[in-house]
Design a protein around this motif. Structure first.
Motif: not given
Length: 374
Positions: A322-326
């Motif tokens: 989630t953090t990488a996509v964000a």
């Protein structure tokens, strides 16, 4: 050179083993060699091999329990008979486990050299599906690959894994990508509007929907404002994933030019499975000019240049995904930079280049056999 390709899967199946076997047969034929494919029979297909680049011998098969899309070959004398009738110079074993074991036995009996291509993390699958059996899987892998003249691993992680489990004579042979089919110019704004009618950024997954792929790790992405998750593929986990990924668009299985158009229309490609020996869809996303998020495990370690073509994240960690996509969603400049770098990185990895490397491996194996005989 007369080559028999014994493969656990072949089109119309859609998976990495089938695709690689098809590209191998196609390249051998283009280069003037004489390939023959031996593969499991396909259910419900009257003429599955009309578009094959060479003759295909089908052996009886049954669907894998709980996963009918996967066919398992039954014992058949057709394997040895087909190899003999083709007057093979060499036997190519594509991801050998069931049918490939019989192909290896036939090659040994006939005194033919064999090249075994490692492509599936069967030990990882055993751990995922039954919670045990890794040791048995590795014993079978070690037995068939140790009998081959050479084993070809698709990535450095897979090569080290094989050597660590006692498999000798391992060399690296990666996979190619169709850079003419998968390209950034296919980005389709009409398709994007149909998938994300409110102008959302599109985060896509392409691949089988099965437990080992851990597609449910995209659940955090589904909750991000201004983002639409698009899932391409089918498999036994589809029903549960529809519940785990609220708001996601499920397109089912797509292939060919249609799949290439979908790839190019993504803003971010996210792969979640930690058991990939290579990960062809990562290459296809890169060829399409799309930035990639993938686990820092297996094949993606060779493919994704962290911080340049995409982001590698801790495997099996929903927060990391989630953090990488964000990070990519928030920065259009970063997405463009990673996408351009990804395309540049794969432009020299065509199937023609990779196919010629395979023929070099064949020639070295045949040369070694000739030297021993002399």
């Amino acid at each position: 050179m007369r080559v028999v390709i014994v493969t656990e899967s072949f089109p119309p199946d859609v998976n990495g083993v089938a695709h690689c076997a098809l590209q191998t047969a196609r390249h051998l034929a283009v280069r003037g060699h004489d390939p023959l494919v031996i593969a499991p029979a396909v259910a419900g297909a009257d003429s599955p091999d009309n578009d094959a680049p060479c003759p295909v011998v089908r052996v009886p098969s049954l669907p894998l329990p709980g996963y009918p899309q996967v066919r398992v070959a039954l014992p058949s004398r057709r394997v040895a008979a087909a190899i003999t009738a083709h007057r093979a110079d060499l036997v190519h074993l594509a991801s050998p486990f069931i049918l490939g074991v019989r192909g290896m036995a036939a090659a040994s009996k006939l005194g033919l050299p064999a090249v075994a291509v490692y492509q599936t993390d069967l030990a990882g699958y055993a751990r995922t599906y039954v919670g045990a059996g890794e040791g048995a899987a590795w014993r079978r892998i070690r037995a068939v690959h140790s009998a081959a003249d050479r084993t070809l691993a698709p990535s450095t992680a897979a090569l080290r894994d094989l050597e660590g489990h006692g498999v000798d004579r391992v060399r690296l042979w990666p996979r190619g990508v169709d850079t003419a089919r998968f390209r950034p110019e296919l980005r389709d704004e009409e398709l994007r509007r149909s998938l994300a009618p409110n102008g959302e950024l599109i985060v896509g997954y392409v691949g089988r929907l099965a437990p080992e792929k851990q597609v449910e790790l995209l659940s955090g992405v589904c909750g991000m404002p201004g983002v639409r998750v698009v899932v391409v593929g089918d498999g036994p986990s589809e029903s549960s994933l529809r519940g785990a990924l609220p708001g996601a668009v499920f397109l089912g299985r797509r292939t060919g030019d249609e799949l290439a158009r979908i790839f190019a229309s993504l803003d971010v490609f996210a792969h979640t499975g930690p058991f990939e020996t290579f990960c062809q869809t990562v290459q296809e996303a890169m060829a399409s000019g799309v930035p990639v998020v993938a686990p820092a495990a297996g094949g993606p370690l060779d493919l994704v240049d962290h911080g340049r073509t995409g982001l590698l994240v801790k495997p099996e960690d929903v927060n990391a995904v989630t953090t990488a996509v964000a990070t990519l969603v928030a920065d259009p400049g970063l997405r463009a930079s990673y996408g351009n770098a990804g395309r540049a990185a794969v432009e020299g990895r065509t199937w023609a280049v990779i196919g010629d490397l395979l023929i070099d491996h064949y020639a070295e194996v045949l040369g070694a056999r000739t030297a021993v005989a002399a």
